[in-house]
Design a protein around this motif. Structure first.
Motif, PDB file in Angstrom:
ATOM      1  N   GLN A   1      -2.512  -2.533  11.361  1.00 43.10           N
ATOM      2  CA  GLN A   1      -1.238  -1.813  11.514  1.00 43.10           C
ATOM      3  C   GLN A   1      -1.157  -1.450  10.251  1.00 43.10           C
ATOM      4  O   GLN A   1      -1.069  -0.608   9.939  1.00 43.10           O
ATOM      5  CB  GLN A   1      -0.984  -2.545  12.615  1.00 43.10           C
ATOM      6  CG  GLN A   1      -1.334  -2.153  14.486  1.00 43.10           C
ATOM      7  CD  GLN A   1      -0.157  -3.011  15.124  1.00 43.10           C
ATOM      8  OE1 GLN A   1       0.299  -4.114  14.708  1.00 43.10           O
ATOM      9  NE2 GLN A   1       0.229  -2.406  16.263  1.00 43.10           N
ATOM     10  N   GLY A   2      -0.192  -2.522   9.302  1.00 43.62           N
ATOM     11  CA  GLY A   2       0.221  -2.338   8.115  1.00 43.62           C
ATOM     12  C   GLY A   2       0.010  -1.573   7.500  1.00 43.62           C
ATOM     13  O   GLY A   2      -0.344  -1.184   6.187  1.00 43.62           O
TER      14      GLY A   2
ATOM     15  N   ASN B   1      10.134   3.078   1.021  1.00 39.19           N
ATOM     16  CA  ASN B   1       9.574   2.439   1.381  1.00 39.19           C
ATOM     17  C   ASN B   1       8.617   1.001   1.440  1.00 39.19           C
ATOM     18  O   ASN B   1       8.971   0.446   1.940  1.00 39.19           O
ATOM     19  CB  ASN B   1       8.493   3.939   2.299  1.00 39.19           C
ATOM     20  CG  ASN B   1       8.990   4.561   3.120  1.00 39.19           C
ATOM     21  OD1 ASN B   1       9.484   4.639   4.288  1.00 39.19           O
ATOM     22  ND2 ASN B   1       8.396   6.108   1.977  1.00 39.19           N
ATOM     23  N   THR B   2       8.297   0.929   0.349  1.00 42.11           N
ATOM     24  CA  THR B   2       7.344  -0.435   0.394  1.00 42.11           C
ATOM     25  C   THR B   2       8.266  -1.321   0.374  1.00 42.11           C
ATOM     26  O   THR B   2       8.351  -2.255   0.813  1.00 42.11           O
ATOM     27  CB  THR B   2       7.655  -0.656  -1.435  1.00 42.11           C
ATOM     28  OG1 THR B   2       6.349   0.508  -1.422  1.00 42.11           O
ATOM     29  CG2 THR B   2       6.803  -1.333  -1.884  1.00 42.11           C
TER      30      THR B   2
ATOM     31  N   SER C   1       4.378   5.952   5.528  1.00 39.93           N
ATOM     32  CA  SER C   1       5.376   6.498   5.644  1.00 39.93           C
ATOM     33  C   SER C   1       5.060   7.569   4.489  1.00 39.93           C
ATOM     34  O   SER C   1       6.453   8.549   4.483  1.00 39.93           O
ATOM     35  CB  SER C   1       6.566   5.189   5.473  1.00 39.93           C
ATOM     36  OG  SER C   1       6.358   4.761   6.513  1.00 39.93           O
ATOM     37  N   ALA C   2       5.836   6.532   3.359  1.00 31.96           N
ATOM     38  CA  ALA C   2       5.772   7.344   2.055  1.00 31.96           C
ATOM     39  C   ALA C   2       5.085   8.933   2.077  1.00 31.96           C
ATOM     40  O   ALA C   2       5.955  10.123   1.287  1.00 31.96           O
ATOM     41  CB  ALA C   2       5.054   7.510   0.173  1.00 31.96           C
TER      42      ALA C   2
ATOM     43  N   LEU D   1       0.837  -1.080  -0.068  1.00 33.80           N
ATOM     44  CA  LEU D   1       0.183   0.109   0.198  1.00 33.80           C
ATOM     45  C   LEU D   1       1.064   1.582   0.377  1.00 33.80           C
ATOM     46  O   LEU D   1       0.282   2.244  -0.079  1.00 33.80           O
ATOM     47  CB  LEU D   1      -0.794  -0.042   1.740  1.00 33.80           C
ATOM     48  CG  LEU D   1      -1.688  -0.542   1.149  1.00 33.80           C
ATOM     49  CD1 LEU D   1      -2.740  -1.426   2.502  1.00 33.80           C
ATOM     50  CD2 LEU D   1      -3.436  -0.699   0.003  1.00 33.80           C
ATOM     51  N   GLN D   2       2.075   1.352   0.097  1.00 31.78           N
ATOM     52  CA  GLN D   2       3.176   2.522   0.398  1.00 31.78           C
ATOM     53  C   GLN D   2       2.810   3.044  -0.850  1.00 31.78           C
ATOM     54  O   GLN D   2       2.671   4.294  -0.904  1.00 31.78           O
ATOM     55  CB  GLN D   2       4.426   2.258   0.480  1.00 31.78           C
ATOM     56  CG  GLN D   2       5.060   1.295   1.662  1.00 31.78           C
ATOM     57  CD  GLN D   2       4.652   2.323   3.129  1.00 31.78           C
ATOM     58  OE1 GLN D   2       4.572   3.833   2.671  1.00 31.78           O
ATOM     59  NE2 GLN D   2       5.459   2.083   3.990  1.00 31.78           N
ATOM     60  N   ILE D   3       3.002   2.488  -2.309  1.00 30.47           N
ATOM     61  CA  ILE D   3       3.035   3.476  -3.984  1.00 30.47           C
ATOM     62  C   ILE D   3       1.342   4.326  -4.015  1.00 30.47           C
ATOM     63  O   ILE D   3       1.014   5.044  -4.027  1.00 30.47           O
ATOM     64  CB  ILE D   3       3.297   2.627  -5.064  1.00 30.47           C
ATOM     65  CG1 ILE D   3       4.532   2.432  -4.301  1.00 30.47           C
ATOM     66  CG2 ILE D   3       3.440   3.501  -5.757  1.00 30.47           C
ATOM     67  CD1 ILE D   3       5.400   1.414  -5.815  1.00 30.47           C
TER      68      ILE D   3
END
Length: 394
Positions: free
Chosen positions: A107-108, A336-337, A113-114, A60-62
């Motif tokens: 949680q994740g 971050n990924t 972060s990105a 999910l970061q991107i």
């Protein structure tokens, strides 16, 4: 830096710190605690519980970074922190390893972060962005070290469910910091960089591999280290693990701070960076050879904290220097990924290797990964020199 830039840097570093402290607090204690809950006798499931949040973060970061471009940084960050709070509550109420894994996955899903690092870039000028990125990276290293000291004491006082409740409270506090302490960001310009351009950039991808390797090694170690302190030559009960972690953390910062100052102020980032990777590999070899005694473990953990904190503080700085202006958000999303994938695989592989082949295989595998990272990092170009302030001479 201006007052607003300092406020942004401290506020965003605090958000990272509050969230990551909750994630790191389980590392020193969960492998031992798991033996007391249903399903916790399977070391592979224990490793999955430790690293599961990294899987959903990686996925999910991107997407979060792209959403923050469209809907704004702060709304996306708040949404992610709310999911993190919900996951912490699920884990706190769990009565077995499987529901804890569900909570960790949730949680994740708060993969902010990105978006946070993109907000940092929005709120700082180019000449000060490295400082803010280093503040954020240092905050992660600091809370990781703090969690090693605090977790055994917290576990003895409130238990594992209490630690998960605390992570929920910390994430809620991070929402407050974001809304009331972090300045309002300017409008976000449309990104001009392409994902394929970032993936083709050999310098960026070496750094991305580095953050993957660092967090894989970090998580893998903490599948095995707490049990080694309890059952190995040290024979130290878990509530007393702080006696090892506290001196190790304090000594590591005595060494780490001057190293980061030299790296940043004297433009010695690459030599300091590579030296930290060498130290990381030596620690893993040392754990393989001498990891069953209390004094060797204490020394090796001190050296690990030195290497980890230096690398965690310098990698975001390096990324911020070399990413193209139109690709910074994309570059940070990929970075971050890969970090999240490392966290996930570290837990899973650490548990599987430890259960199938024993602790020696864990240490040797981490050493081999660190040496591969060193080989890649050695071929990197040094980062661009930091621009001197107007009127200053170099």
């Amino acid at each position: 830096m201006t007052r607003e830039e300092r406020r942004a840097g401290m506020g965003l570093a605090a958000i990272f710190a509050l969230r990551m402290l909750g994630l790191f607090l389980i590392l020193p204690v969960f492998a031992v605690h798991a033996a007391t809950i249903p399903g916790g006798d399977d070391l592979t499931l224990v490793g999955l519980a430790i690293g599961a949040y990294g899987l959903t973060q990686a996925c999910l970061q991107i997407a979060y970074g792209a959403a923050s471009d469209r809907f704004g940084r702060k709304p996306v960050i708040v949404f992610g922190l709310v999911l993190f709070v919900l996951g912490s509550v699920v884990a706190a109420l769990a009565d077995g390893i499987h529901m804890i894994i569900v909570g960790r996955v949730l949680q994740g899903a708060g993969a902010i972060s990105a978006a946070v690092t993109a907000l940092a870039a929005d709120l700082t000028r180019d000449q000060h962005r490295t400082k803010v990125m280093a503040m954020i990276g240092s905050s992660i290293g600091l809370v990781f070290a703090l969690s090693m000291v605090a977790a055994p004491l917290l576990y003895a006082a409130v238990g594992m469910d209490g630690i998960f409740w605390l992570t929920a409270v910390l994430a809620a506090g991070a929402i407050g910091v974001l809304l009331w302490a972090v300045p309002v960001a300017p409008p976000v310009p449309r990104a001009t960089g392409r994902l394929i351009d970032v993936l083709r950039d050999g310098q960026l991808m070496r750094l991305n591999f580095g953050v993957f390797a660092l967090h894989l090694i970090q998580t893998t170690m903490w599948v095995m280290v707490p049990s080694a302190l309890v059952a190995g030559g040290g024979g130290l009960p878990m509530p007393e693990h702080w006696k090892v972690y506290l001196p190790a953390v304090l000594l590591s910062f005595v060494v780490m701070v001057p190293a980061v100052i030299v790296a940043e102020r004297r433009d010695k980032l690459k030599p300091v960076f590579n030296a930290a990777i060498v130290l990381l590999a030596l620690v893993q070899i040392g754990l393989w050879l001498f990891g069953d005694g209390l004094i060797p473990l204490a020394l090796l953990l001190t050296l690990f904290f030195v290497a980890f904190n230096v690398l965690e503080a310098t990698q975001p700085s390096w990324i911020s220097r070399i990413a193209q202006p139109g690709s910074k958000g994309t570059a940070l999303g990929v970075y971050n990924t890969l970090q999240s994938i490392g966290l996930f695989l570290g837990g899973v592989l650490g548990g599987w290797l430890g259960q199938t082949f024993g602790p020696a295989a864990v240490s040797l595998s981490c050493a081999a990964l660190a040496l591969l990272w060193l080989a890649l990092a050695s071929t990197m170009n040094p980062p661009p020199l930091r621009a001197a302030p107007a009127g200053a001479s170099r």
